[in-house]
Enzyme design. Structure first.
Site, PDB file in Angstrom:
ATOM      1  N   ASP A   6      41.679  42.598 -14.973  1.00 14.44           N
ATOM      2  CA  ASP A   6      42.576  43.735 -14.756  1.00 14.44           C
ATOM      3  C   ASP A   6      43.772  43.225 -13.979  1.00 14.44           C
ATOM      4  OD1 ASP A   6      43.479  46.455 -14.612  1.00 14.44           O
ATOM      5  OD2 ASP A   6      42.779  46.537 -12.555  1.00 14.44           O
ATOM      6  N   SER A   7      44.782  44.077 -13.857  1.00 10.62           N
ATOM      7  CA  SER A   7      45.952  43.696 -13.070  1.00 10.62           C
ATOM      8  C   SER A   7      45.636  43.679 -11.576  1.00 10.62           C
ATOM      9  CB  SER A   7      47.078  44.684 -13.348  1.00 10.62           C
ATOM     10  OG  SER A   7      46.624  45.994 -13.081  1.00 10.62           O
ATOM     11  N   CYS A  27      42.002  46.653 -18.067  1.00  9.02           N
ATOM     12  CA  CYS A  27      43.299  47.272 -17.802  1.00  9.02           C
ATOM     13  C   CYS A  27      43.790  48.055 -19.025  1.00  9.02           C
ATOM     14  CB  CYS A  27      44.281  46.152 -17.470  1.00  9.02           C
ATOM     15  SG  CYS A  27      45.946  46.692 -17.164  1.00  9.02           S
ATOM     16  N   GLU A  48      45.462  50.816  -4.616  1.00  8.23           N
ATOM     17  CA  GLU A  48      45.460  49.440  -4.069  1.00  8.23           C
ATOM     18  C   GLU A  48      45.485  49.473  -2.541  1.00  8.23           C
ATOM     19  OE1 GLU A  48      45.597  46.223  -5.546  1.00  8.23           O
ATOM     20  OE2 GLU A  48      45.318  46.993  -7.566  1.00  8.23           O
ATOM     21  N   HIS A  93      42.883  52.290 -12.246  1.00  9.68           N
ATOM     22  CA  HIS A  93      42.923  52.629 -10.820  1.00  9.68           C
ATOM     23  C   HIS A  93      42.622  54.102 -10.539  1.00  9.68           C
ATOM     24  CE1 HIS A  93      44.758  48.733 -10.801  1.00  9.68           C
ATOM     25  NE2 HIS A  93      45.006  48.762  -9.502  1.00  9.68           N
ATOM     26  N   CYS A 108      43.886  54.916 -16.773  1.00  9.60           N
ATOM     27  CA  CYS A 108      44.344  53.785 -15.971  1.00  9.60           C
ATOM     28  C   CYS A 108      43.170  53.394 -15.085  1.00  9.60           C
ATOM     29  CB  CYS A 108      45.537  54.218 -15.118  1.00  9.60           C
ATOM     30  SG  CYS A 108      45.980  53.013 -13.864  1.00  9.60           S
TER      31      CYS A 108
HETATM   32  N1  DGL Z   1      45.397  48.319 -14.542  1.00  7.01           N
HETATM   33  C1  DGL Z   1      46.484  49.174 -14.918  1.00  7.01           C
HETATM   34  C2  DGL Z   1      46.014  50.111 -16.022  1.00  7.01           C
HETATM   35  O1  DGL Z   1      44.856  50.376 -16.209  1.00  7.01           O
HETATM   36  C3  DGL Z   1      46.992  49.980 -13.754  1.00  7.01           C
HETATM   37  C4  DGL Z   1      47.655  49.173 -12.697  1.00  7.01           C
HETATM   38  C5  DGL Z   1      48.906  48.479 -13.138  1.00  7.01           C
HETATM   39  O2  DGL Z   1      49.906  49.118 -13.475  1.00  7.01           O
HETATM   40  O3  DGL Z   1      48.871  47.275 -13.150  1.00  7.01           O
HETATM   41  O4  DGL Z   1      46.840  50.619 -16.745  1.00  7.01           O
END
Ligand code: DGL
Length: 288
Positions: A11-12, A74, A166, A200, A198
């Protein structure tokens, strides 16, 4: 023969742990390697090309860890880079959009579905398309007919939710006020089902539920993704023998910060032993 290679998840940032948690719950005997690209997050405000570049590098790192499959936890990366990754990955790749869309069309009673996500996911329109495709499938099978006939979708980008998640501000006044503002139109639209599209956002689920009210079903695609992982493992005879299960964590930013923010969410003393690892140097020119 047992396949004891780990499942790779990326993931990011820390958000993908919402997916990892469900994978661990569903498949406790499978080892996992998690990579959170915190150092380059958010992906949701990046361009299509950048998201593809980052995701390919994440893939190469996980392949280096000898994973047996890659889960793109992600949503933004799933939306923009899934095709590219499935074309170039040496192992099966799983995305999170289709399972989330399927859960939503099965859950709705009125056909009014909300999708909240990053800017990049919303502007791609991929979720809306996936929901409509799944609704078409259900309708052709005569399932959830009334709702599918009156299907209507609203999308809303909630970029600040990522920073709140975060930061660990999941259930406080700032999160509540932010959610109230972002969710006003979605609430006025009268959705009965809201997709947390998303990684998060499930961290803010309590706050989102408080704003939306208890008649709205929140969809966290992590559960559906975990079932998909289990299905692929069983169909391909890739199950482990359940012995010597390992949990590895990597982040491209500060490991201590990653663990501090993630620990209350993941529980069971995890994540632990997180290693900082940056992936910018991985050469992806052969794929572009
Ligand atoms: N992981 C990203 C998502 O699920 C959210 C966080 C980001 O923008 O990096 O879309």
């Amino acid at each position: 023969m047992a396949d004891n290679r780990p499942i790779g998840v990326f993931d990011s940032g820390i958000g993908g742990l919402t997916v990892l948690r469900e994978i661990i719950k569903t498949l406790p005997g499978e080892s996992t390697v998690y990579f959170g690209d915190d150092g380059r997050a958010p992906y949701g405000s990046k361009s299509h090309d950048t998201i593809i570049r980052y995701s390919l590098q994440d893939m190469l790192f996980l392949q280096e860890k000898d994973v047996k499959m890659i889960v793109i936890a992600c949503n933004t990366a799933s939306t923009h880079a899934y095709e590219m990754l499935s074309k170039h990955s040496k192992v099966p790749v799983i995305e999170v959009v289709t399972p989330g869309a399927e859960c939503a069309v099965r859950a709705t009673m009125t056909g009014r579905i909300g999708i909240i996500a990053t800017n990049a996911t919303v502007s791609s329109g991929a979720y809306e398309t996936a929901v409509k495709d799944k609704a078409g499938e259900l309708l052709s099978r005569g399932e959830n007919k009334k709702a599918m006939k009156s299907l209507s979708v609203i999308q809303q980008a909630c970029p600040l939710f990522v920073s709140l998640a975060e930061e660990g501000w999941w259930d406080d006044e700032i999160a509540y006020l932010t959610a109230r503002r972002y969710l006003k139109d979605v609430k006025d639209f009268g959705v009965d089902t809201l997709v947390l599209a998303c990684t998060h956002y499930p961290l803010l689920a309590k706050t989102i539920a408080k704003v939306m009210g208890d008649k709205v079903t929140l969809i966290n695609s992590g559960v559906a993704v975990a079932s998909k992982v289990a299905q692929i493992i069983s169909e391909n005879g890739m199950a482990s023998d359940g012995m010597n299960v390992t949990r590895e964590f990597y982040t491209s930013d500060d490991a201590e910060r990653f663990e501090n923010v993630a620990a209350p969410f993941l529980g069971s003393g995890l994540p632990r032993g997180t290693v900082k690892h940056t992936v910018d140097r991985y050469d992806i020119s052969e794929f572009l």
